[in-house]
Design a protein around this motif. Structure first.
Motif, PDB file in Angstrom:
ATOM      1  N   SER A 163       3.618   3.657 -18.259  1.00 44.71           N
ATOM      2  CA  SER A 163       3.593   2.770 -19.349  1.00 44.71           C
ATOM      3  C   SER A 163       2.707   1.719 -19.111  1.00 44.71           C
ATOM      4  CB  SER A 163       4.928   2.165 -19.822  1.00 44.71           C
ATOM      5  OG  SER A 163       5.379   1.422 -18.784  1.00 44.71           O
ATOM      6  N   GLN A 164       1.975   1.194 -20.203  1.00 44.63           N
ATOM      7  CA  GLN A 164       1.231  -0.050 -19.803  1.00 44.63           C
ATOM      8  C   GLN A 164       1.675  -1.304 -19.251  1.00 44.63           C
ATOM      9  OE1 GLN A 164       1.169  -2.983 -21.713  1.00 44.63           O
ATOM     10  NE2 GLN A 164      -0.442  -3.725 -20.441  1.00 44.63           N
ATOM     11  N   PRO A 165       2.873  -1.515 -19.653  1.00 44.44           N
ATOM     12  CA  PRO A 165       4.008  -2.587 -18.726  1.00 44.44           C
ATOM     13  C   PRO A 165       3.899  -2.144 -17.210  1.00 44.44           C
ATOM     14  CG  PRO A 165       4.727  -2.136 -20.779  1.00 44.44           C
ATOM     15  CD  PRO A 165       3.997  -1.178 -20.843  1.00 44.44           C
ATOM     16  N   ALA A 166       4.203  -0.948 -16.904  1.00 41.49           N
ATOM     17  CA  ALA A 166       4.316  -0.674 -15.599  1.00 41.49           C
ATOM     18  C   ALA A 166       2.914  -0.893 -14.759  1.00 41.49           C
ATOM     19  CB  ALA A 166       4.750   0.847 -15.592  1.00 41.49           C
ATOM     20  N   VAL A 167       1.885  -0.429 -15.455  1.00 48.17           N
ATOM     21  CA  VAL A 167       0.550  -0.802 -14.747  1.00 48.17           C
ATOM     22  C   VAL A 167       0.684  -2.303 -14.693  1.00 48.17           C
ATOM     23  CG1 VAL A 167      -1.981  -0.304 -14.970  1.00 48.17           C
ATOM     24  CG2 VAL A 167      -0.502   1.432 -15.892  1.00 48.17           C
ATOM     25  N   SER A 168       0.768  -3.140 -15.672  1.00 41.70           N
ATOM     26  CA  SER A 168       0.688  -4.529 -15.647  1.00 41.70           C
ATOM     27  C   SER A 168       1.513  -5.093 -14.444  1.00 41.70           C
ATOM     28  CB  SER A 168       1.004  -5.100 -17.001  1.00 41.70           C
ATOM     29  OG  SER A 168       0.156  -4.724 -17.862  1.00 41.70           O
ATOM     30  N   GLN A 169       2.708  -4.393 -14.236  1.00 41.14           N
ATOM     31  CA  GLN A 169       3.616  -4.897 -13.056  1.00 41.14           C
ATOM     32  C   GLN A 169       2.591  -4.610 -11.547  1.00 41.14           C
ATOM     33  OE1 GLN A 169       6.175  -6.712 -13.245  1.00 41.14           O
ATOM     34  NE2 GLN A 169       6.238  -6.705 -11.052  1.00 41.14           N
ATOM     35  N   HIS A 170       2.299  -3.565 -11.663  1.00 37.09           N
ATOM     36  CA  HIS A 170       1.655  -2.946 -10.444  1.00 37.09           C
ATOM     37  C   HIS A 170       0.345  -4.010 -10.291  1.00 37.09           C
ATOM     38  CE1 HIS A 170       3.793   0.415  -8.935  1.00 37.09           C
ATOM     39  NE2 HIS A 170       3.792   0.968 -10.238  1.00 37.09           N
ATOM     40  N   LEU A 171      -0.234  -4.413 -11.231  1.00 34.93           N
ATOM     41  CA  LEU A 171      -1.560  -5.341 -10.986  1.00 34.93           C
ATOM     42  C   LEU A 171      -0.909  -6.721 -10.436  1.00 34.93           C
ATOM     43  CD1 LEU A 171      -3.430  -4.333 -14.143  1.00 34.93           C
ATOM     44  CD2 LEU A 171      -4.394  -4.333 -11.888  1.00 34.93           C
ATOM     45  N   ARG A 172       0.192  -7.036 -11.263  1.00 35.90           N
ATOM     46  CA  ARG A 172       0.694  -8.404 -10.777  1.00 35.90           C
ATOM     47  C   ARG A 172       1.301  -8.414  -9.403  1.00 35.90           C
ATOM     48  NH1 ARG A 172       6.757 -10.876 -12.359  1.00 35.90           N
ATOM     49  NH2 ARG A 172       6.198 -12.760 -11.480  1.00 35.90           N
ATOM     50  N   LEU A 175       0.795  -1.161  -0.121  1.00 35.76           N
ATOM     51  CA  LEU A 175       0.032   0.010   0.102  1.00 35.76           C
ATOM     52  C   LEU A 175       0.930   1.339  -0.039  1.00 35.76           C
ATOM     53  CD1 LEU A 175      -2.603  -1.183   2.507  1.00 35.76           C
ATOM     54  CD2 LEU A 175      -3.006  -1.133   0.261  1.00 35.76           C
ATOM     55  N   GLY A 176       2.128   1.304   0.196  1.00 31.18           N
ATOM     56  CA  GLY A 176       3.064   2.398   0.233  1.00 31.18           C
ATOM     57  C   GLY A 176       3.204   3.065  -1.155  1.00 31.18           C
ATOM     58  N   ASP A 177       2.948   2.109  -2.193  1.00 31.91           N
ATOM     59  CA  ASP A 177       2.953   2.689  -3.579  1.00 31.91           C
ATOM     60  C   ASP A 177       1.709   3.508  -4.000  1.00 31.91           C
ATOM     61  OD1 ASP A 177       2.770   2.533  -6.729  1.00 31.91           O
ATOM     62  OD2 ASP A 177       4.776   2.376  -6.084  1.00 31.91           O
ATOM     63  N   PRO A 178       1.773   4.597  -4.377  1.00 29.49           N
ATOM     64  CA  PRO A 178       0.536   5.527  -4.853  1.00 29.49           C
ATOM     65  C   PRO A 178      -0.179   4.934  -5.830  1.00 29.49           C
ATOM     66  CG  PRO A 178       2.381   6.970  -5.055  1.00 29.49           C
ATOM     67  CD  PRO A 178       2.779   5.728  -4.408  1.00 29.49           C
ATOM     68  N   VAL A 179       0.350   4.276  -7.041  1.00 30.26           N
ATOM     69  CA  VAL A 179      -0.029   3.582  -8.000  1.00 30.26           C
ATOM     70  C   VAL A 179      -1.144   2.516  -7.501  1.00 30.26           C
ATOM     71  CG1 VAL A 179       0.154   2.388 -10.135  1.00 30.26           C
ATOM     72  CG2 VAL A 179       1.605   4.496  -9.701  1.00 30.26           C
ATOM     73  N   ARG A 180      -0.423   1.575  -6.715  1.00 29.43           N
ATOM     74  CA  ARG A 180      -1.095   0.376  -6.237  1.00 29.43           C
ATOM     75  C   ARG A 180      -2.413   0.944  -5.429  1.00 29.43           C
ATOM     76  NH1 ARG A 180       4.236  -2.002  -6.405  1.00 29.43           N
ATOM     77  NH2 ARG A 180       4.406  -1.488  -4.045  1.00 29.43           N
ATOM     78  N   ARG A 181      -2.148   1.835  -4.571  1.00 26.42           N
ATOM     79  CA  ARG A 181      -3.428   2.254  -3.719  1.00 26.42           C
ATOM     80  C   ARG A 181      -4.342   2.748  -4.850  1.00 26.42           C
ATOM     81  NH1 ARG A 181       0.589   5.272  -0.668  1.00 26.42           N
ATOM     82  NH2 ARG A 181      -0.018   7.263  -1.489  1.00 26.42           N
ATOM     83  N   ARG A 182      -4.048   3.758  -5.865  1.00 28.51           N
ATOM     84  CA  ARG A 182      -5.112   4.139  -6.584  1.00 28.51           C
ATOM     85  C   ARG A 182      -5.737   2.849  -7.232  1.00 28.51           C
ATOM     86  NH1 ARG A 182      -9.408   6.484  -8.015  1.00 28.51           N
ATOM     87  NH2 ARG A 182      -9.463   7.719 -10.033  1.00 28.51           N
ATOM     88  N   THR A 193     -11.888  -3.995 -15.826  1.00 28.79           N
ATOM     89  CA  THR A 193     -11.038  -4.988 -16.839  1.00 28.79           C
ATOM     90  C   THR A 193      -9.631  -4.090 -16.583  1.00 28.79           C
ATOM     91  OG1 THR A 193     -11.358  -3.117 -18.388  1.00 28.79           O
ATOM     92  CG2 THR A 193     -12.733  -5.394 -18.443  1.00 28.79           C
ATOM     93  N   SER A 194      -8.578  -4.991 -16.950  1.00 29.94           N
ATOM     94  CA  SER A 194      -7.185  -4.270 -16.929  1.00 29.94           C
ATOM     95  C   SER A 194      -7.181  -3.361 -17.977  1.00 29.94           C
ATOM     96  CB  SER A 194      -6.028  -5.477 -17.397  1.00 29.94           C
ATOM     97  OG  SER A 194      -6.511  -6.036 -18.782  1.00 29.94           O
ATOM     98  N   GLY A 195      -7.803  -3.212 -18.797  1.00 35.15           N
ATOM     99  CA  GLY A 195      -7.608  -2.101 -19.803  1.00 35.15           C
ATOM    100  C   GLY A 195      -8.220  -0.770 -19.360  1.00 35.15           C
ATOM    101  N   ALA A 196      -9.545  -0.999 -18.447  1.00 37.84           N
ATOM    102  CA  ALA A 196     -10.031   0.295 -17.879  1.00 37.84           C
ATOM    103  C   ALA A 196      -8.941   0.841 -16.717  1.00 37.84           C
ATOM    104  CB  ALA A 196     -11.348  -0.152 -17.211  1.00 37.84           C
ATOM    105  N   ILE A 197      -8.528  -0.197 -16.005  1.00 38.46           N
ATOM    106  CA  ILE A 197      -7.453   0.348 -15.093  1.00 38.46           C
ATOM    107  C   ILE A 197      -6.456   0.955 -15.800  1.00 38.46           C
ATOM    108  CG2 ILE A 197      -5.903  -0.499 -13.052  1.00 38.46           C
ATOM    109  CD1 ILE A 197      -8.069  -2.993 -12.740  1.00 38.46           C
ATOM    110  N   THR A 198      -5.831   0.397 -16.541  1.00 35.29           N
ATOM    111  CA  THR A 198      -4.641   0.990 -17.293  1.00 35.29           C
ATOM    112  C   THR A 198      -4.694   2.342 -17.664  1.00 35.29           C
ATOM    113  OG1 THR A 198      -3.892  -1.100 -17.818  1.00 35.29           O
ATOM    114  CG2 THR A 198      -3.087   0.699 -19.274  1.00 35.29           C
TER     115      THR A 198
END
Length: 135
Positions: free
Chosen positions: A40-49, A7-14, A25-30
């Motif tokens: 980038s999209q790969p960075a968002v995918s990494q946070h989702l992972r 939870l310390g990462d603002p992207v993951r909290r968002r 969907t992953s697309g809507a989140i991205t």
């Protein structure tokens, strides 16, 4: 990984905030995260992972689309930690509520037409003046 590390990462909290409103969907989140954080999209995918691997989010496939949902169980660790502080907050908020109620009662007109005690009043222009200073 500890819950606060996740939870310390603002992207993951968002992302979790988005998922709190329901499955996405992953697309809507991205789309949202890329617009807000310029990553980038790969960075968002990494946070989702990371969220998926840590148990904060689950994913289900429906054809080529991936639907993510928040998993509440890991948040119980955060809730348990906050519980120690919540008791203190609740006592203070209860005390504040009591003081606010006293203030409201003090401003009410008294029986027999007596005015409420002098204090601060809000004038039309938004400035506060004492009722005893002629203002």
């Amino acid at each position: 990984m500890h819950a606060f590390d996740i939870l310390g990462d603002p992207v993951r909290r968002r992302i979790l905030e988005l998922l709190a409103d329901g499955e996405r969907t992953s697309g809507a989140i991205t789309d949202v995260v890329r617009a807000e954080f310029a990553i980038s999209q790969p960075a968002v995918s990494q946070h989702l992972r990371v969220l998926r691997d840590s148990g904060f989010a689950s994913v289900r496939a429906e054809g080529a689309r991936r639907f993510y949902a928040v998993e509440p169980a890991p948040l119980s660790e955060v809730d348990a930690w906050l519980d120690r502080f919540r008791r203190s907050w609740e006592q203070r908020l209860d005390a504040l509520g009591t003081e606010l109620a006293r203030g409201r009662r003090a401003r009410l007109p008294r029986a027999g037409g007596e005015p409420a005690p002098a204090g601060r009043v809000r004038h039309r222009c938004g400035e506060n003046r004492s009722t005893t200073d002629g203002g």
